[in-house]
Design a protein around this motif. Structure first.
Motif, PDB file in Angstrom:
ATOM      1  N   LEU A  85       0.674  -1.182  -0.567  1.00  0.00           N
ATOM      2  CA  LEU A  85       0.238  -0.010   0.161  1.00  0.00           C
ATOM      3  C   LEU A  85       0.617   1.384   0.267  1.00  0.00           C
ATOM      4  O   LEU A  85       0.295   2.569  -0.138  1.00  0.00           O
ATOM      5  CB  LEU A  85      -0.072   0.126   1.217  1.00  0.00           C
ATOM      6  CG  LEU A  85      -2.010  -0.632   1.420  1.00  0.00           C
ATOM      7  CD1 LEU A  85      -2.692  -0.262   2.498  1.00  0.00           C
ATOM      8  CD2 LEU A  85      -2.915  -0.925   0.220  1.00  0.00           C
ATOM      9  N   TYR A 104      -0.897  -1.465  15.510  1.00  0.00           N
ATOM     10  CA  TYR A 104      -0.368  -2.342  13.923  1.00  0.00           C
ATOM     11  C   TYR A 104       0.579  -1.632  13.407  1.00  0.00           C
ATOM     12  O   TYR A 104       1.754  -0.798  14.003  1.00  0.00           O
ATOM     13  CB  TYR A 104      -1.595  -1.389  12.766  1.00  0.00           C
ATOM     14  CG  TYR A 104      -1.648  -2.128  11.109  1.00  0.00           C
ATOM     15  CD1 TYR A 104      -2.626  -3.240  11.742  1.00  0.00           C
ATOM     16  CD2 TYR A 104      -0.812  -1.654  10.440  1.00  0.00           C
ATOM     17  CE1 TYR A 104      -2.230  -3.893  10.187  1.00  0.00           C
ATOM     18  CE2 TYR A 104      -0.802  -2.483   9.201  1.00  0.00           C
ATOM     19  CZ  TYR A 104      -2.002  -3.654   8.839  1.00  0.00           C
ATOM     20  OH  TYR A 104      -1.494  -4.091   7.791  1.00  0.00           O
ATOM     21  N   PRO A 105       1.577  -3.224  13.145  1.00  0.00           N
ATOM     22  CA  PRO A 105       0.535  -4.252  12.719  1.00  0.00           C
ATOM     23  C   PRO A 105       0.367  -5.247  14.204  1.00  0.00           C
ATOM     24  O   PRO A 105       1.070  -4.856  14.908  1.00  0.00           O
ATOM     25  CB  PRO A 105       1.025  -5.219  11.878  1.00  0.00           C
ATOM     26  CG  PRO A 105       2.884  -4.810  12.007  1.00  0.00           C
ATOM     27  CD  PRO A 105       2.938  -3.123  11.809  1.00  0.00           C
ATOM     28  N   GLU A 106      -0.705  -6.377  13.976  1.00  0.00           N
ATOM     29  CA  GLU A 106      -0.571  -6.829  15.528  1.00  0.00           C
ATOM     30  C   GLU A 106       0.772  -8.130  15.455  1.00  0.00           C
ATOM     31  O   GLU A 106      -0.159  -9.092  14.962  1.00  0.00           O
ATOM     32  CB  GLU A 106      -2.634  -7.869  14.856  1.00  0.00           C
ATOM     33  CG  GLU A 106      -3.163  -6.704  15.207  1.00  0.00           C
ATOM     34  CD  GLU A 106      -3.563  -6.200  14.098  1.00  0.00           C
ATOM     35  OE1 GLU A 106      -3.143  -6.748  12.552  1.00  0.00           O
ATOM     36  OE2 GLU A 106      -4.488  -5.346  13.826  1.00  0.00           O
ATOM     37  N   SER A 108       3.680  -9.212  17.591  1.00  0.00           N
ATOM     38  CA  SER A 108       4.492  -9.772  19.191  1.00  0.00           C
ATOM     39  C   SER A 108       5.373  -9.483  19.561  1.00  0.00           C
ATOM     40  O   SER A 108       6.089  -9.345  20.994  1.00  0.00           O
ATOM     41  CB  SER A 108       4.933 -10.965  19.267  1.00  0.00           C
ATOM     42  OG  SER A 108       5.963 -11.279  17.941  1.00  0.00           O
ATOM     43  N   TRP A 260      -1.057 -11.034  21.089  1.00  0.00           N
ATOM     44  CA  TRP A 260      -1.386  -8.739  20.674  1.00  0.00           C
ATOM     45  C   TRP A 260      -1.796  -8.209  21.550  1.00  0.00           C
ATOM     46  O   TRP A 260      -1.644  -6.884  21.952  1.00  0.00           O
ATOM     47  CB  TRP A 260      -1.571  -9.247  19.093  1.00  0.00           C
ATOM     48  CG  TRP A 260      -2.752  -7.564  18.800  1.00  0.00           C
ATOM     49  CD1 TRP A 260      -3.589  -7.462  18.076  1.00  0.00           C
ATOM     50  CD2 TRP A 260      -1.530  -6.446  18.591  1.00  0.00           C
ATOM     51  NE1 TRP A 260      -3.497  -5.989  17.936  1.00  0.00           N
ATOM     52  CE2 TRP A 260      -2.415  -5.507  17.504  1.00  0.00           C
ATOM     53  CE3 TRP A 260      -0.139  -6.269  18.380  1.00  0.00           C
ATOM     54  CZ2 TRP A 260      -1.695  -4.128  17.475  1.00  0.00           C
ATOM     55  CZ3 TRP A 260       0.274  -5.291  18.302  1.00  0.00           C
ATOM     56  CH2 TRP A 260      -0.432  -4.140  17.740  1.00  0.00           C
ATOM     57  N   GLU A 261      -3.093  -8.688  22.404  1.00  0.00           N
ATOM     58  CA  GLU A 261      -3.712  -8.319  22.996  1.00  0.00           C
ATOM     59  C   GLU A 261      -2.906  -7.659  24.335  1.00  0.00           C
ATOM     60  O   GLU A 261      -2.546  -6.842  24.644  1.00  0.00           O
ATOM     61  CB  GLU A 261      -4.821  -8.993  23.716  1.00  0.00           C
ATOM     62  CG  GLU A 261      -5.968  -9.122  22.980  1.00  0.00           C
ATOM     63  CD  GLU A 261      -6.093  -9.246  20.880  1.00  0.00           C
ATOM     64  OE1 GLU A 261      -4.499 -10.246  21.329  1.00  0.00           O
ATOM     65  OE2 GLU A 261      -6.825  -9.922  20.535  1.00  0.00           O
TER      66      GLU A 261
ATOM     67  N   PRO B  45      -6.166  -9.448  14.754  1.00  0.00           N
ATOM     68  CA  PRO B  45      -6.435 -10.494  16.243  1.00  0.00           C
ATOM     69  C   PRO B  45      -7.849 -10.680  16.405  1.00  0.00           C
ATOM     70  O   PRO B  45      -9.539  -9.915  16.360  1.00  0.00           O
ATOM     71  CB  PRO B  45      -6.553  -9.243  17.488  1.00  0.00           C
ATOM     72  CG  PRO B  45      -6.485  -7.950  16.546  1.00  0.00           C
ATOM     73  CD  PRO B  45      -5.758  -8.337  15.041  1.00  0.00           C
ATOM     74  N   ARG B  66      -0.018  -9.053   1.253  1.00  0.00           N
ATOM     75  CA  ARG B  66       0.590  -7.334   1.318  1.00  0.00           C
ATOM     76  C   ARG B  66       0.810  -7.578   2.970  1.00  0.00           C
ATOM     77  O   ARG B  66       2.550  -7.494   3.137  1.00  0.00           O
ATOM     78  CB  ARG B  66      -0.352  -6.298   1.516  1.00  0.00           C
ATOM     79  CG  ARG B  66      -0.483  -5.806  -0.175  1.00  0.00           C
ATOM     80  CD  ARG B  66      -0.976  -4.204   0.561  1.00  0.00           C
ATOM     81  NE  ARG B  66      -1.461  -3.618  -0.905  1.00  0.00           N
ATOM     82  CZ  ARG B  66      -2.823  -3.742  -1.775  1.00  0.00           C
ATOM     83  NH1 ARG B  66      -3.826  -3.876  -1.029  1.00  0.00           N
ATOM     84  NH2 ARG B  66      -2.035  -2.884  -2.853  1.00  0.00           N
ATOM     85  N   GLN B  72       4.285  -9.794   8.053  1.00  0.00           N
ATOM     86  CA  GLN B  72       3.629 -10.109   8.688  1.00  0.00           C
ATOM     87  C   GLN B  72       3.092 -11.599   9.095  1.00  0.00           C
ATOM     88  O   GLN B  72       2.437 -11.354  10.200  1.00  0.00           O
ATOM     89  CB  GLN B  72       1.698  -9.019   8.305  1.00  0.00           C
ATOM     90  CG  GLN B  72       2.869  -7.978   8.391  1.00  0.00           C
ATOM     91  CD  GLN B  72       1.716  -6.550   8.503  1.00  0.00           C
ATOM     92  OE1 GLN B  72       1.909  -6.110   8.027  1.00  0.00           O
ATOM     93  NE2 GLN B  72       0.648  -6.235   9.196  1.00  0.00           N
TER      94      GLN B  72
END
Lengths: 276, 241
Positions: A85, A104-106, A108, A260-261, B45, B66, B72
């Motif tokens: 993007l 973001y991004p999700e 660790s 992630w949380e 998530p 992407r 990712q």
């Protein structure tokens, strides 16, 4: 007046006009929460990455833009089969951070940067009051690409002056400036015309983009990483040197489907503790 | 209100991570594709609750392309039908595996457990690289493996990397805050460390103590504070749950 400063002045005026006409914002405009300025001026910058990229960044000593990674043959722009993007949005030479928690991004792992990097590297940096990558799919999904790009350009601010707009947003759009750190976000939409698909912190979290590279030596306040990454040989050596130089290293045990949380929650509490 | 999706309508096409050799085997968050709409994906998530998924971000194939390009996410070679109470995990050969939660956790813990005696043996032979790699695999499989952390700390100390051993102690404190980790490291070094140099009799060792349970016995007889492993593991399991 330059483009970025012009955007800042225009959007500050629009926000003020909006707040005057919104019942929920009017009392806040008259008597802003006491912590708005403090929070706006002290939020550190964050950047989250997956384990492999985290390892590479630590090895290189720099966060690099996609353009720089491509130039060095580390991560080719066409690697995913489709252009990222960032190419469409003209941000391929940028390194991305957020003013606030990881958003973001999700992934660790994460870095927290001292906000003083804005003074050192701010001359070529820009900020937006949302995540630029979210514009295409989540914030302006119905616009053709040229309009999305124009929308992005119209909302770019100078760094670190963007914190004036951040402070104004915290004052009038949020019930408390501390709500900015949470997942619920503002309780007033604000004057910027965006669709939230779905409602996401990427819509209200300020992004700060630096040009080409951002060093991780002498710029970090904290590092967050999961147990398995922290235990790696290279990471133990790195953690040792970070700790010796005053970087706060937070090692996280992560629930199986909630790494992630956990990262987000930890960054929120870290920021609260740090700037309170 | 958070959107929910039925697992029966979904298949797994990738996972939201890019792993290195030091991070396998490991449970990973799946990326789903809608079976009825091949272009539509559900990306973490999210929460997996019984037979449904709660939350997540709807995307499409271009998003996954992407994410892969941006390090990712990783695609898996063949789609896997999503099932309730199952985990996706990546084995030591980077092959995706899918199985019932309990069995997967059990399997990974078995990998971790199997590596520990081998790692101690490597330390005894002063093959510290092998010991560290075995311990790292054990931690990837089971980040609550105290034995694996002990192997790492002992190997670091014996190689003179006290700073790295201190980091291992810090890691151990995350899961086992009440354990006297340094005392355990000293004891493990004594029990599992390289054989003493001559003039002592060659090959004599006071018996391999390959599991933490054996070490705990040693501690109880040597006056060291005894660490209750079962209690600590229960605490770890609560975190997993």
């Amino acid at each position: 007046m330059g483009r970025l400063q012009g955007n800042l002045s225009r959007l500050l005026t629009e926000l003020n006009t909006y707040a005057q006409g919104e019942p929920v914002c009017q009392p806040r405009l008259a008597a802003p929460h006491a912590d708005c300025e403090f929070v706006a001026r002290n939020l550190p910058l964050t950047h989250s990455r997956g384990a492999e990229a985290f390892r590479r960044i630590c090895g290189l000593g720099d966060l690099l833009s996609r353009k720089e990674l491509d130039k060095r043959g580390i991560m080719l722009i066409k690697a995913g089969g489709r252009l990222p993007l960032e190419v469409d949005l003209g941000t391929v030479d940028c390194v991305f951070t957020y003013a606030g928690p990881f958003r973001y991004p999700e992934t660790s792992c994460g870095f927290v940067f001292d906000l003083r990097i804005e003074k050192v590297y701010g001359a070529t940096a820009v900020a937006t009051p949302f995540d630029s990558g979210g514009v295409v799919k989540h914030l302006r999904p119905h616009d053709p690409l040229p309009d999305q790009v124009a929308f992005l350009r119209e909302h770019e601010f100078p760094v670190p002056a963007y914190r004036q707009y951040l402070e104004a947003c915290l004052a009038v759009l949020f019930a408390s400036p501390w709500e900015y750190l949470g997942k619920e976000g503002p309780d007033a939409d604000g004057p910027i015309d965006i669709v939230e698909n779905p409602r996401t912190p990427r819509a209200w979290t300020f992004e700060v983009r630096f040009k080409d590279r951002l060093p991780i030596t002498g710029t970090l306040l904290a590092v967050f990483l999961p147990v398995a990454v922290a235990a790696e040989d290279w990471a133990r050596a790195k953690i040792s040197s970070w700790t010796a130089s005053g970087v706060d290293v937070r090692i996280l045990k992560a629930p199986i489907d909630g790494a992630w949380e956990r990262l987000c929650e930890e960054s929120v509490s870290w920021i609260r503790d740090r700037i309170k | 209100m958070t959107k929910t999706y039925n697992l029966a309508d979904l298949e797994i096409v990738g996972y939201s991570d890019v792993l290195t050799v030091d991070l396998v085997p490991r449970i990973v968050p799946p990326i789903f594709r809608f079976r009825a709409e091949a272009e539509k994906l559900l990306i973490p998530p999210f929460r997996l609750i019984d037979d449904h998924v709660e939350g997540g971000i709807e995307g499409d194939e271009s998003d996954l392309d992407r994410f892969v390009g941006n390090e990712q996410a990783t695609r898996i070679p063949q789609p896997i039908q999503a099932r309730p109470k199952h985990h996706l995990w990546i084995d030591e050969h980077f092959k995706p595996q899918y199985g019932p939660e309990g069995k997967v956790v059990e399997r990974l813990r078995a990998v971790a457990k199997k590596n520990i005696p081998l790692a101690w043996e490597a330390i005894h032979k002063e093959d510290f690289d092998t010991a560290l790699q075995l311990a790292q695999t054990a931690i990837a499989a089971d980040e609550f493996s105290l034995d694996a952390l002990l192997v790492k700390a002992v190997a670091d100390k014996l190689r003179g990397h006290d700073d790295r051993a201190a980091v291992v102690a810090k890691i151990a404190a995350v899961t086992y805050p009440d354990v006297s980790f340094d005392a355990l490291v000293d004891e493990c070094s004594r029990v599992h460390g390289p054989a003493p140099a001559p003039p002592g009799p060659v090959g004599v060792h006071d018996g391999f103590s390959n599991s933490f349970d054996d070490l705990a016995d040693d501690f109880s007889s040597s006056g060291y504070p005894v660490f209750d492993l079962s209690e600590a593991l229960t605490a770890g399991e609560q975190v997993i749950a």
